[in-house]
Write an enzyme that holds these catalytic residues in place. Structure first.
Site, PDB file in Angstrom:
ATOM      1  N   ASP A   1      11.023   2.484   6.031  1.00  0.00           N
ATOM      2  CA  ASP A   1      10.584   1.109   6.294  1.00  0.00           C
ATOM      3  C   ASP A   1      11.672   0.419   7.107  1.00  0.00           C
ATOM      4  O   ASP A   1      12.852   0.684   6.903  1.00  0.00           O
ATOM      5  CB  ASP A   1      10.361   0.364   4.964  1.00  0.00           C
ATOM      6  CG  ASP A   1       9.515  -0.882   5.133  1.00  0.00           C
ATOM      7  OD1 ASP A   1       8.392  -0.908   4.599  1.00  0.00           O
ATOM      8  OD2 ASP A   1       9.965  -1.834   5.822  1.00  0.00           O
TER       9      ASP A   1
ATOM     10  N   GLU B   1     -12.086   1.714  17.567  1.00  0.00           N
ATOM     11  CA  GLU B   1     -13.161   1.451  16.594  1.00  0.00           C
ATOM     12  C   GLU B   1     -13.945   0.175  16.900  1.00  0.00           C
ATOM     13  O   GLU B   1     -15.088   0.040  16.477  1.00  0.00           O
ATOM     14  CB  GLU B   1     -12.619   1.410  15.163  1.00  0.00           C
ATOM     15  CG  GLU B   1     -11.760   0.207  14.815  1.00  0.00           C
ATOM     16  CD  GLU B   1     -11.287   0.232  13.352  1.00  0.00           C
ATOM     17  OE1 GLU B   1     -10.646   1.216  12.941  1.00  0.00           O
ATOM     18  OE2 GLU B   1     -11.551  -0.745  12.635  1.00  0.00           O
TER      19      GLU B   1
ATOM     20  N   ILE C   1       0.838  -1.211   0.000  1.00  0.00           N
ATOM     21  CA  ILE C   1       0.000   0.000   0.000  1.00  0.00           C
ATOM     22  C   ILE C   1       0.869   1.257   0.000  1.00  0.00           C
ATOM     23  O   ILE C   1       0.580   2.226  -0.711  1.00  0.00           O
ATOM     24  CB  ILE C   1      -0.971  -0.015   1.207  1.00  0.00           C
ATOM     25  CG1 ILE C   1      -1.906  -1.236   1.100  1.00  0.00           C
ATOM     26  CG2 ILE C   1      -1.774   1.283   1.267  1.00  0.00           C
ATOM     27  CD1 ILE C   1      -2.754  -1.491   2.329  1.00  0.00           C
TER      28      ILE C   1
ATOM     29  N   HIS D   1     -13.463   2.970   8.312  1.00  0.00           N
ATOM     30  CA  HIS D   1     -12.687   1.791   7.879  1.00  0.00           C
ATOM     31  C   HIS D   1     -13.216   1.289   6.528  1.00  0.00           C
ATOM     32  O   HIS D   1     -13.599   0.133   6.387  1.00  0.00           O
ATOM     33  CB  HIS D   1     -12.745   0.673   8.927  1.00  0.00           C
ATOM     34  CG  HIS D   1     -11.578  -0.270   8.839  1.00  0.00           C
ATOM     35  ND1 HIS D   1     -10.990  -0.822   9.952  1.00  0.00           N
ATOM     36  CD2 HIS D   1     -10.895  -0.775   7.771  1.00  0.00           C
ATOM     37  CE1 HIS D   1      -9.998  -1.624   9.575  1.00  0.00           C
ATOM     38  NE2 HIS D   1      -9.929  -1.611   8.252  1.00  0.00           N
TER      39      HIS D   1
ATOM     40  N   PRO E   1       1.874  -2.407   9.605  1.00  0.00           N
ATOM     41  CA  PRO E   1       0.948  -3.200  10.422  1.00  0.00           C
ATOM     42  C   PRO E   1       0.993  -2.759  11.879  1.00  0.00           C
ATOM     43  O   PRO E   1       1.982  -2.162  12.323  1.00  0.00           O
ATOM     44  CB  PRO E   1       1.479  -4.628  10.270  1.00  0.00           C
ATOM     45  CG  PRO E   1       2.895  -4.492   9.841  1.00  0.00           C
ATOM     46  CD  PRO E   1       3.053  -3.172   9.169  1.00  0.00           C
TER      47      PRO E   1
ATOM     48  N   ASP F   1      -9.036   6.717   8.635  1.00  0.00           N
ATOM     49  CA  ASP F   1      -9.983   5.692   8.176  1.00  0.00           C
ATOM     50  C   ASP F   1     -10.081   4.593   9.218  1.00  0.00           C
ATOM     51  O   ASP F   1     -10.956   3.730   9.136  1.00  0.00           O
ATOM     52  CB  ASP F   1      -9.518   5.097   6.837  1.00  0.00           C
ATOM     53  CG  ASP F   1     -10.510   4.079   6.300  1.00  0.00           C
ATOM     54  OD1 ASP F   1     -11.703   4.440   6.157  1.00  0.00           O
ATOM     55  OD2 ASP F   1     -10.124   2.919   6.055  1.00  0.00           O
TER      56      ASP F   1
ATOM     57  N   THR G   1      -4.590   5.204   7.345  1.00  0.00           N
ATOM     58  CA  THR G   1      -5.538   4.236   6.795  1.00  0.00           C
ATOM     59  C   THR G   1      -5.073   2.818   7.142  1.00  0.00           C
ATOM     60  O   THR G   1      -5.521   1.861   6.508  1.00  0.00           O
ATOM     61  CB  THR G   1      -5.681   4.376   5.260  1.00  0.00           C
ATOM     62  OG1 THR G   1      -4.393   4.232   4.668  1.00  0.00           O
ATOM     63  CG2 THR G   1      -6.268   5.718   4.862  1.00  0.00           C
ATOM     64  N   SER G   2      -4.181   2.689   8.138  1.00  0.00           N
ATOM     65  CA  SER G   2      -3.648   1.352   8.451  1.00  0.00           C
ATOM     66  C   SER G   2      -4.368   0.707   9.630  1.00  0.00           C
ATOM     67  O   SER G   2      -5.227  -0.151   9.434  1.00  0.00           O
ATOM     68  CB  SER G   2      -2.149   1.427   8.714  1.00  0.00           C
ATOM     69  OG  SER G   2      -1.469   1.460   7.478  1.00  0.00           O
ATOM     70  N   ARG G   3      -4.014   1.096  10.837  1.00  0.00           N
ATOM     71  CA  ARG G   3      -4.687   0.579  12.031  1.00  0.00           C
ATOM     72  C   ARG G   3      -4.728   1.685  13.084  1.00  0.00           C
ATOM     73  O   ARG G   3      -3.731   2.387  13.300  1.00  0.00           O
ATOM     74  CB  ARG G   3      -3.959  -0.644  12.612  1.00  0.00           C
ATOM     75  CG  ARG G   3      -4.186  -1.933  11.844  1.00  0.00           C
ATOM     76  CD  ARG G   3      -5.632  -2.439  11.965  1.00  0.00           C
ATOM     77  NE  ARG G   3      -5.861  -3.647  11.192  1.00  0.00           N
ATOM     78  CZ  ARG G   3      -6.278  -3.678   9.925  1.00  0.00           C
ATOM     79  NH1 ARG G   3      -6.521  -2.561   9.277  1.00  0.00           N
ATOM     80  NH2 ARG G   3      -6.470  -4.833   9.307  1.00  0.00           N
TER      81      ARG G   3
HETATM   82  P1  NAD Z   1       2.737  -4.898   3.657  1.00  0.00           P
HETATM   83  O1  NAD Z   1       3.066  -6.057   4.527  1.00  0.00           O
HETATM   84  O2  NAD Z   1       2.839  -5.062   2.178  1.00  0.00           O
HETATM   85  O3  NAD Z   1       3.641  -3.641   4.058  1.00  0.00           O
HETATM   86  C1  NAD Z   1       3.876  -3.250   5.378  1.00  0.00           C
HETATM   87  C2  NAD Z   1       5.270  -2.638   5.427  1.00  0.00           C
HETATM   88  O4  NAD Z   1       5.458  -2.074   6.736  1.00  0.00           O
HETATM   89  C3  NAD Z   1       6.404  -3.658   5.209  1.00  0.00           C
HETATM   90  O5  NAD Z   1       7.251  -3.223   4.158  1.00  0.00           O
HETATM   91  C4  NAD Z   1       7.137  -3.682   6.566  1.00  0.00           C
HETATM   92  O6  NAD Z   1       8.530  -3.922   6.450  1.00  0.00           O
HETATM   93  C5  NAD Z   1       6.819  -2.294   7.091  1.00  0.00           C
HETATM   94  N1  NAD Z   1       6.964  -2.134   8.533  1.00  0.00           N
HETATM   95  C6  NAD Z   1       6.573  -3.006   9.508  1.00  0.00           C
HETATM   96  N2  NAD Z   1       6.855  -2.488  10.715  1.00  0.00           N
HETATM   97  C7  NAD Z   1       7.431  -1.265  10.499  1.00  0.00           C
HETATM   98  C8  NAD Z   1       7.939  -0.260  11.355  1.00  0.00           C
HETATM   99  N3  NAD Z   1       7.945  -0.411  12.684  1.00  0.00           N
HETATM  100  N4  NAD Z   1       8.455   0.851  10.785  1.00  0.00           N
HETATM  101  C9  NAD Z   1       8.506   0.994   9.438  1.00  0.00           C
HETATM  102  N5  NAD Z   1       8.038   0.065   8.581  1.00  0.00           N
HETATM  103  C10 NAD Z   1       7.500  -1.049   9.110  1.00  0.00           C
HETATM  104  O7  NAD Z   1       1.270  -4.458   4.075  1.00  0.00           O
HETATM  105  P2  NAD Z   1       0.244  -3.589   3.209  1.00  0.00           P
HETATM  106  O8  NAD Z   1      -0.565  -4.485   2.337  1.00  0.00           O
HETATM  107  O9  NAD Z   1       0.955  -2.442   2.615  1.00  0.00           O
HETATM  108  O10 NAD Z   1      -0.753  -3.112   4.382  1.00  0.00           O
HETATM  109  C11 NAD Z   1      -0.294  -2.216   5.394  1.00  0.00           C
HETATM  110  C12 NAD Z   1      -1.348  -2.123   6.482  1.00  0.00           C
HETATM  111  O11 NAD Z   1      -2.525  -1.494   5.947  1.00  0.00           O
HETATM  112  C13 NAD Z   1      -1.889  -3.485   6.975  1.00  0.00           C
HETATM  113  O12 NAD Z   1      -1.050  -4.033   7.973  1.00  0.00           O
HETATM  114  C14 NAD Z   1      -3.258  -3.148   7.494  1.00  0.00           C
HETATM  115  O13 NAD Z   1      -3.164  -2.878   8.876  1.00  0.00           O
HETATM  116  C15 NAD Z   1      -3.626  -1.874   6.747  1.00  0.00           C
HETATM  117  N6  NAD Z   1      -4.807  -2.038   5.871  1.00  0.00           N
HETATM  118  C16 NAD Z   1      -5.874  -1.216   6.038  1.00  0.00           C
HETATM  119  C17 NAD Z   1      -6.987  -1.338   5.229  1.00  0.00           C
HETATM  120  C18 NAD Z   1      -8.189  -0.423   5.359  1.00  0.00           C
HETATM  121  O14 NAD Z   1      -9.254  -0.724   4.796  1.00  0.00           O
HETATM  122  N7  NAD Z   1      -8.094   0.696   6.050  1.00  0.00           N
HETATM  123  C19 NAD Z   1      -7.020  -2.336   4.242  1.00  0.00           C
HETATM  124  C20 NAD Z   1      -5.893  -3.156   4.076  1.00  0.00           C
HETATM  125  C21 NAD Z   1      -4.788  -2.997   4.894  1.00  0.00           C
END
Ligand code: NAD
Length: 349
Positions: A173, A260, A154, A292, A203, A255, A229-231
């Site tokens: 990252d 939540e 993302i 969300h 995450p 988001d 938009t993550s968590r």
């Molecule tokens: P992904 O696994 O492809 O990418 C996550 C990245 O974060 C990885 O490159 C990892 O190395 C990096 N990372 C982990 N811990 C870190 C830290 N402490 N500092 C810096 N970087 C760090 O995951 P993605 O598919 O890109 O999804 C990311 C997050 O988006 C998911 O974990 C989920 O929580 C969230 N998400 C939200 C929705 C929504 O509807 N709002 C939908 C899908 C995913």
């Protein structure tokens, strides 16, 4: 395979039906999974869950006692699942890795644009027949610096869109992989100090909970735009509200929300005072909250359903999904020395 899917919204049913055909016997229920509703899984092999289901150790133990062997979450994030408890109960887990990163990336940018160009206020005014523009001044994204925390699926999709606006894109990252040439990979301190817009794509874990707190906010530019938009748990909401009050944070797009669970994905028109923190957020006109919904596109919903059904297919064949297998070491423990082939995406058990 017999399965029960919890927290099913009416709009999900057609996507699941299309993905499943008649392969698996899946009961779709709207109730969230919890200690009270776990009994719906009696006689089932698998349970399908979503982000706000309670998949804590007591619930997992109850599911294991009912004979459940598999839990698949219809999400990328797995922070709602006690993976340790699942491993101890010999329950295998799967998630949906990277189902449609563009869906979340596009929503991220939509939130940033709506905040900047004050689209919500403009629309509300126009609907009252108030066509004044005095309070609607925004800024150009062109040549601004965008900081992307997390350069996975993302984060990289979000970077590509901001690049199209002519932004300078910084990325951080913990596991820098191939350095995408449209992102300046940097350290967190530099990203926080130099970015006009900061967006979170990592995450939620013990290490990342409250990554955005008083200390990291202090390092940001005054008036910064923050998008999550993550968590929800990545952000210390109380400290972010203080930064909104002081003007340190100029715009906030959420988001996802730290509290939540029990609030999002349901109507609360009749108990809207129940969450004081949300009320405090919504007092600020420079805050935009969406429930969300970043993943909520037809393409993403179909891909989530397809990948979830694929997990059931492979489990039925006694195979474990490669990237979707979230049980990590526990799967390894049960593999009795059978090593994964790095050239294959499927781990044979
Ligand atoms: P992904 O696994 O492809 O990418 C996550 C990245 O974060 C990885 O490159 C990892 O190395 C990096 N990372 C982990 N811990 C870190 C830290 N402490 N500092 C810096 N970087 C760090 O995951 P993605 O598919 O890109 O999804 C990311 C997050 O988006 C998911 O974990 C989920 O929580 C969230 N998400 C939200 C929705 C929504 O509807 N709002 C939908 C899908 C995913």
């Amino acid at each position: 395979m017999k399965a029960v899917a919890y927290s099913i919204k009416p709009f999900e049913k057609e996507f699941i039906a299309r993905a499943n055909g008649k392969k698996h016997d899946i009961t779709l229920i709207s109730n969230p999974l919890g200690i009270e509703t776990a009994s719906f899984a009696a006689g089932k092999d698998a349970v399908l869950v979503f982000t706000n289901d309670d998949v804590s150790a007591p619930v997992i133990n109850k599911l294991a006692g009912l004979g459940v062997k598999y839990i698949a979450t219809r999400s990328t994030g797995t922070d709602h699942i006690d993976q340790e408890a699942a491993g101890l109960s010999n329950i295998k887990l799967a998630n949906v890795p990277g189902y449609s990163p563009q869906a979340i990336a596009e929503h991220t940018v939509a939130m940033a644009l709506a905040l900047n160009r004050k689209l919500v206020q403009a629309d509300a005014g126009v609907r009252r027949f108030d066509f004044r523009t005095d309070s609607l001044i925004g800024f150009n994204f062109h040549r601004k610096t965008v900081g992307i925390i997390g350069l996975g699926h993302i984060g990289r999709a979000t970077a590509a869109i901001f690049n199209g606006f002519g932004c300078r894109v910084l990325g951080y990252d913990i596991q820098p992989s191939a350095n995408p040439n449209d992102i300046e990979v940097t350290d967190l301190v530099t990203l926080l100090r130099e970015s006009d817009i900061i967006t979170l794509h990592i995450p939620l874990s013990g290490a990342t909970r409250h990554l955005i707190d008083q200390a990291t906010i202090a390092q940001m530019k005054k008036g910064v735009m923050l998008i999550n938009t993550s968590r929800g748990g990545l952000v210390n909401t109380a400290e972010v509200i203080r930064a909104l009050d002081s003007g340190k944070i100029g715009y906030l797009g959420l988001d996802v929300y730290e509290f939540e669970q029990g609030l999002f994905f349901a109507g609360h028109e009749h108990d809207w005072q129940k969450d004081g923190m949300m009320l405090r957020l919504l007092e600020h006109p420079n805050v935009l909250v969406t429930p969300h919904q970043a993943f909520l596109t037809a393409e993403a919903l179909q891909e989530i359903a397809n990948q979830t059904i694929t997990s059931l297919d492979l489990w039925q064949q006694e195979k474990c999904l490669g990237e979707a297998c979230t049980c990590g070491s526990h799967c390894g423990r049960k593999k009795n020395g059978v090593k994964s082939n790095p050239n294959e995406n499927i781990l044979l058990l």
